[in-house]
Design a protein around this motif. Structure first.
Motif, PDB file in Angstrom:
ATOM      1  N   ASP A 176       0.909  -1.342   0.147  1.00  0.00           N
ATOM      2  CA  ASP A 176      -0.068   0.154  -0.027  1.00  0.00           C
ATOM      3  C   ASP A 176       0.841   1.337   0.006  1.00  0.00           C
ATOM      4  O   ASP A 176       0.339   2.362   0.434  1.00  0.00           O
ATOM      5  CB  ASP A 176      -0.919   0.048   1.368  1.00  0.00           C
ATOM      6  CG  ASP A 176      -1.912  -1.141   1.088  1.00  0.00           C
ATOM      7  OD1 ASP A 176      -2.134  -1.596   0.056  1.00  0.00           O
ATOM      8  OD2 ASP A 176      -2.424  -1.592   2.257  1.00  0.00           O
ATOM      9  N   VAL A 177       2.007   1.020  -0.517  1.00  0.00           N
ATOM     10  CA  VAL A 177       3.023   2.396  -0.273  1.00  0.00           C
ATOM     11  C   VAL A 177       2.240   3.659  -1.167  1.00  0.00           C
ATOM     12  O   VAL A 177       2.238   4.639  -0.493  1.00  0.00           O
ATOM     13  CB  VAL A 177       4.350   2.058  -1.153  1.00  0.00           C
ATOM     14  CG1 VAL A 177       5.195   3.343  -1.451  1.00  0.00           C
ATOM     15  CG2 VAL A 177       5.110   0.912  -0.472  1.00  0.00           C
ATOM     16  N   GLY A 178       1.765   3.390  -2.379  1.00  0.00           N
ATOM     17  CA  GLY A 178       0.964   4.567  -2.896  1.00  0.00           C
ATOM     18  C   GLY A 178      -0.162   4.918  -2.298  1.00  0.00           C
ATOM     19  O   GLY A 178      -0.488   6.153  -2.159  1.00  0.00           O
ATOM     20  N   GLU A 179      -1.061   3.996  -1.780  1.00  0.00           N
ATOM     21  CA  GLU A 179      -2.320   4.233  -1.302  1.00  0.00           C
ATOM     22  C   GLU A 179      -2.066   5.204   0.122  1.00  0.00           C
ATOM     23  O   GLU A 179      -2.956   6.160   0.287  1.00  0.00           O
ATOM     24  CB  GLU A 179      -3.227   3.175  -1.275  1.00  0.00           C
ATOM     25  CG  GLU A 179      -4.494   3.383  -0.483  1.00  0.00           C
ATOM     26  CD  GLU A 179      -5.139   2.072  -0.682  1.00  0.00           C
ATOM     27  OE1 GLU A 179      -6.106   1.885   0.370  1.00  0.00           O
ATOM     28  OE2 GLU A 179      -5.145   1.270  -1.459  1.00  0.00           O
ATOM     29  N   ASP A 180      -0.956   4.942   0.815  1.00  0.00           N
ATOM     30  CA  ASP A 180      -1.178   5.181   1.915  1.00  0.00           C
ATOM     31  C   ASP A 180      -0.252   6.677   1.941  1.00  0.00           C
ATOM     32  O   ASP A 180      -0.836   7.616   2.501  1.00  0.00           O
ATOM     33  CB  ASP A 180       0.063   4.717   2.825  1.00  0.00           C
ATOM     34  CG  ASP A 180      -0.581   3.152   3.355  1.00  0.00           C
ATOM     35  OD1 ASP A 180      -1.836   3.216   3.687  1.00  0.00           O
ATOM     36  OD2 ASP A 180       0.451   2.333   3.690  1.00  0.00           O
ATOM     37  N   TYR A 181       0.306   7.005   0.722  1.00  0.00           N
ATOM     38  CA  TYR A 181       0.647   8.403   0.618  1.00  0.00           C
ATOM     39  C   TYR A 181      -0.370   9.246  -0.041  1.00  0.00           C
ATOM     40  O   TYR A 181      -0.489  10.365   0.507  1.00  0.00           O
ATOM     41  CB  TYR A 181       2.203   8.349  -0.298  1.00  0.00           C
ATOM     42  CG  TYR A 181       2.527   9.782  -0.345  1.00  0.00           C
ATOM     43  CD1 TYR A 181       3.233  10.449   0.586  1.00  0.00           C
ATOM     44  CD2 TYR A 181       2.674  10.497  -1.560  1.00  0.00           C
ATOM     45  CE1 TYR A 181       3.839  11.537   0.478  1.00  0.00           C
ATOM     46  CE2 TYR A 181       3.020  11.529  -1.820  1.00  0.00           C
ATOM     47  CZ  TYR A 181       3.790  12.368  -0.698  1.00  0.00           C
ATOM     48  OH  TYR A 181       4.176  13.383  -0.782  1.00  0.00           O
ATOM     49  N   GLN A 182      -0.883   8.671  -1.017  1.00  0.00           N
ATOM     50  CA  GLN A 182      -1.766   9.560  -1.855  1.00  0.00           C
ATOM     51  C   GLN A 182      -3.045   9.801  -0.987  1.00  0.00           C
ATOM     52  O   GLN A 182      -3.746  10.928  -1.193  1.00  0.00           O
ATOM     53  CB  GLN A 182      -2.358   8.655  -3.129  1.00  0.00           C
ATOM     54  CG  GLN A 182      -0.914   8.739  -4.070  1.00  0.00           C
ATOM     55  CD  GLN A 182      -1.061   7.533  -4.979  1.00  0.00           C
ATOM     56  OE1 GLN A 182      -2.262   7.024  -5.418  1.00  0.00           O
ATOM     57  NE2 GLN A 182       0.085   7.144  -5.771  1.00  0.00           N
TER      58      GLN A 182
END
Length: 290
Positions: A176-182
């Motif tokens: 979830d790297v992207g989802e957590d940041y975005q």
């Protein structure tokens, strides 16, 4: 005076919890629905509590609302500990679990401490910080489940249960790297690792997948795989009727790491998961190995 719950009330409470795990975690449900019914119900209730805790932070729209939700849930857990649980299906099901198994209340409080860490979120500085956080939000779940799946020697398997929970949380973070940041503006990748590999927040914002990103990702993945192995080595010590299910949960979750690799480390635009076909392969592999 508290009204005693009937068998029908308890069955409805468990069905409520089962619906929650079905909707929110197909991987967990796939693995643990194959437990004997009483144990599966206990897992559903524990999962539903954790979902309640997670949602109390993630669904609140302001910091104040998050704090209020966490305080409310802590007070509910206090009431439960005192035998005055709220009239809600999750708490009703949990009461039955505590009546049936040698449960400890502490991991449930640890889970709420983990939610408080999200409420007061700070990017972890080191891998040690990340693992400490992962204990509170997921290693604690391993301890909650332990009396259900290792009924006779659960006190001796605490390290291994924590290892599995932490491995799963590290896997979640890598998925979830992207989802957590975005979506929630959180970076769980340790700052020390990002600095060492010269990978910046701007790179993350640009969804840059380069050698630096892959090095960071694989460092965390390697640690997760070490912890999965630590857990797997003690599999035979768990209840015989639970070994397949807990091994399967580890395999299915670990398979997410391979899915990310197969998708060229795209954790930004893809929702990586273990496919249904792969789950069946894992099921047969685990079944044949026991």
């Amino acid at each position: 005076m508290k009204k005693n719950k009937t068998a029908s009330d308890i069955a409805k409470a468990y069905a409520y919890c089962e619906d929650i795990i079905k909707r929110h975690s197909k991987s967990f449900y796939f693995a643990f629905s194959k437990l004997p019914k009483e144990k599966a119900n206990a897992v559903y209730a524990i999962y539903a509590f954790c979902r309640l805790a997670d949602d109390s932070i993630d669904e609140a729209e302001t910091k104040e609302a998050q704090g209020d939700a966490l305080t409310f849930l802590t007070n509910e857990l206090n009431r439960f500990e005192q035998g005055r649980e709220p009239d809600h299906p999750v708490w009703q099901a949990l009461r039955d679990v505590f009546d049936r198994y040698e449960m400890s209340i502490q991991p449930f409080y640890d889970q709420l401490d983990g939610q408080a860490m999200d409420y007061h979120f700070r990017q972890p500085q080191t891998m040690e910080d990340l693992e400490a956080y992962s204990y509170y939000v997921a290693g604690s779940v391993g301890l909650m489940l332990l009396p259900v799946i290792a009924t006779k020697i659960h006190m001796e398997l605490e390290e291994e249960a924590i290892a599995l929970g932490v491995a799963m949380q590290l896997t979640n973070i890598l998925r979830d790297v992207g989802e957590d940041y975005q979506k929630i503006n959180r970076i769980y990748l340790p700052k020390e690792l990002m600095e060492r590999e010269d990978y910046s927040e701007d790179d993350l914002s640009d969804q840059l997948i380069n050698e630096s990103f892959i090095a960071i990702w694989e460092t965390i993945a390697y640690r997760a795989e070490q912890l999965y192995d630590k857990f797997t080595q003690c599999l035979k010590d768990f209840d015989k009727d639970s070994q397949l299910q807990v091994a399967l949960s580890a395999k299915v979750y670990g398979g997410i790491l391979d899915a990310v690799r197969e998708n060229d480390y795209d954790c930004f635009t893809l929702k990586n998961k273990t496919s249904s076909a792969k789950k069946v392969v894992f099921y047969n592999e685990v079944k044949n190995s026991l």
